[in-house]
Design an enzyme around this catalytic site. Structure first.
Site, PDB file in Angstrom:
ATOM      1  N   ARG A  58       0.799  -1.219   0.000  1.00 35.62           N
ATOM      2  CA  ARG A  58       0.000   0.000   0.000  1.00 35.62           C
ATOM      3  C   ARG A  58       0.829   1.264   0.000  1.00 35.62           C
ATOM      4  NH1 ARG A  58      -2.830  -3.819   1.967  1.00 35.62           N
ATOM      5  NH2 ARG A  58      -0.867  -4.326   2.936  1.00 35.62           N
ATOM      6  N   THR A  59       1.795   1.322   0.903  1.00 33.57           N
ATOM      7  CA  THR A  59       2.529   2.582   1.068  1.00 33.57           C
ATOM      8  C   THR A  59       3.281   2.910  -0.220  1.00 33.57           C
ATOM      9  OG1 THR A  59       2.738   2.087   3.413  1.00 33.57           O
ATOM     10  CG2 THR A  59       4.186   3.786   2.532  1.00 33.57           C
ATOM     11  N   LYS A 110      25.658  -5.369  -2.099  1.00 35.72           N
ATOM     12  CA  LYS A 110      27.130  -5.386  -2.179  1.00 35.72           C
ATOM     13  C   LYS A 110      27.761  -4.761  -0.940  1.00 35.72           C
ATOM     14  CE  LYS A 110      26.939  -4.540  -7.175  1.00 35.72           C
ATOM     15  NZ  LYS A 110      27.211  -3.489  -8.166  1.00 35.72           N
ATOM     16  N   ARG A 155      11.624   3.509   3.606  1.00 39.99           N
ATOM     17  CA  ARG A 155      11.168   2.521   4.606  1.00 39.99           C
ATOM     18  C   ARG A 155      12.353   1.642   4.947  1.00 39.99           C
ATOM     19  NH1 ARG A 155       5.807  -1.119   4.490  1.00 39.99           N
ATOM     20  NH2 ARG A 155       5.016   0.868   5.219  1.00 39.99           N
ATOM     21  N   HIS A 207       5.510   6.047  11.588  1.00 41.83           N
ATOM     22  CA  HIS A 207       4.979   5.909  10.229  1.00 41.83           C
ATOM     23  C   HIS A 207       4.017   7.076   9.993  1.00 41.83           C
ATOM     24  CE1 HIS A 207       3.708   4.189   6.547  1.00 41.83           C
ATOM     25  NE2 HIS A 207       3.351   2.978   6.935  1.00 41.83           N
TER      26      HIS A 207
HETATM   27  C1  NCD Z   1       1.833  -0.976   8.352  1.00 42.55           C
HETATM   28  C2  NCD Z   1       3.339  -0.856   8.507  1.00 42.55           C
HETATM   29  O1  NCD Z   1       4.086  -1.125   7.559  1.00 42.55           O
HETATM   30  O2  NCD Z   1       3.740  -0.437   9.590  1.00 42.55           O
HETATM   31  N1  NCD Z   1       1.436  -1.181   7.028  1.00 42.55           N
HETATM   32  C3  NCD Z   1       1.183  -0.099   6.242  1.00 42.55           C
HETATM   33  O3  NCD Z   1       2.039   0.704   5.955  1.00 42.55           O
HETATM   34  N2  NCD Z   1      -0.094   0.077   5.844  1.00 42.55           N
HETATM   35  C4  NCD Z   1       1.200  -1.924   9.290  1.00 42.55           C
HETATM   36  C5  NCD Z   1       1.694  -3.340   9.356  1.00 42.55           C
HETATM   37  O4  NCD Z   1       2.596  -3.747   8.614  1.00 42.55           O
HETATM   38  O5  NCD Z   1       1.146  -4.077  10.164  1.00 42.55           O
END
Ligand code: NCD
Length: 304
Positions: free
Chosen positions: A53-54, A82, A103, A131
């Site tokens: 999703r993100t 590497k 991320r 997040h």
């Molecule tokens: C979340 C995350 O990555 O922290 N997912 C997201 O970005 N929608 C929640 C999760 O992974 O449980």
């Protein structure tokens, strides 16, 4: 907005949040109408952890604004394999893009990386840390369904490792929300987050059982047990399968209860909840696009 890098939700004032949500509402009304907003703008995607999703909603948002993405791809296929350091990787990719999304599995990685780069850096999850862009879409969804004023919210599941929870709880202190944390004792909110919430004057109560508090809630925000963050798999199995809800559980809730989840879900919300009016988690995921459009639009500046 005052900040170029978005690392934690603590940076966001109520006015910042409202600016993003109001802009998101404009984009949401007709997302396809803004293709001339940032033509040629490039967003660098650096995902060192899985994401659906993100990553895809950032990509969609940038393309909807007329821009494009440059994607590091998987760790397996990049020079990280590497032995390249995170600092070197981001310093190179910032030369390719107008803003970066990161991320990373290590808590604090976004903050550290932000010190090396001049283009705006958005934290899309740093280990069990924060997040904040998820929080903005969570707040948008809450505002659309329950309203942000006079809110009573239950946040349930893995409050220890759940970064979406840490960011959401911080942001909600801007709105004087009543927050009820529901989790097994071993997965309670970390002490550092509790301390910060206390400092911000948050109205928080902690529970181990949903039953007592459920009828009072306007929103129930359910989270996944973050299996990948447990140092010991046995500890995960000791709590896995707890804190599940189904349509029957929700019979005790208000008719207006909004059920949210950042997704992906494992088994915390039974499929029979999907057919109820409470279920807003897919709508929540869709809101990622207009909210990230708004955020990028504000960070990239006015091109009109
Ligand atoms: C979340 C995350 O990555 O922290 N997912 C997201 O970005 N929608 C929640 C999760 O992974 O449980």
């Amino acid at each position: 907005m005052r900040h170029d890098h978005l690392i934690t939700a603590r940076q966001l004032s109520r006015a910042d949040i409202e600016t993003v949500l109001d802009r998101a509402a404009e984009f949401d009304a007709d997302p396809a109408a803004y293709g001339d907003r940032h033509p040629g703008a490039l967003l660098g995607l650096l995902f060192f952890e899985p994401s659906t999703r993100t990553k895809m909603s950032f990509e969609t948002a940038m393309k909807r604004l007329g821009g494009d993405v440059v994607d590091m791809g998987s760790v397996e296929s990049s020079s990280v394999k590497k032995g390249e350091s995170l600092a070197d990787t981001v310093r190179v990719i910032e030369g390719y893009a107008d803003a970066l999304v990161l991320r990373h599995p290590r808590q604090g990685a976004a903050k550290l990386t932000g010190e090396y780069v001049d283009v705006p850096l958005l934290n899309a999850g740093d280990g069990a840390g924060h997040h904040p862009t998820q929080t903005l879409l969570d707040l948008y969804t809450i505002r659309e369904n329950a309203g942000l004023d006079d809110l009573t919210i239950g946040i349930m599941g893995d409050l220890k490792y759940g970064r979406t929870v840490h960011s959401l709880a911080h942001a909600l202190t801007n709105f004087d929300a009543h927050q009820h944390f529901i989790s097994p004792e071993s997965l309670q909110i970390p002490r550092s987050v509790r301390y910060d919430l206390h400092e911000s004057g948050a109205m928080v109560r902690e529970h181990t059982d949903l039953t007592d508090i459920l009828p009072e809630l306007d929103v129930l925000y359910v989270t996944r047990i973050q299996r990948e963050r447990f140092p010991d798999e046995n500890e995960y199995h000791a709590v896995a399968g707890e804190y599940q809800i189904d349509a029957e559980t929700l019979e005790a809730a208000s008719d207006d209860l909004t059920v949210m989840h950042p997704l992906p879900r494992v088994d915390e919300i039974a499929a029979d909840v999907d057919d109820t009016d409470h279920a807003k988690y897919f709508e929540q995921a869709h809101n990622g696009v207009p909210v990230r459009m708004a955020l990028l639009d504000l960070l990239l500046g006015d091109s009109e």
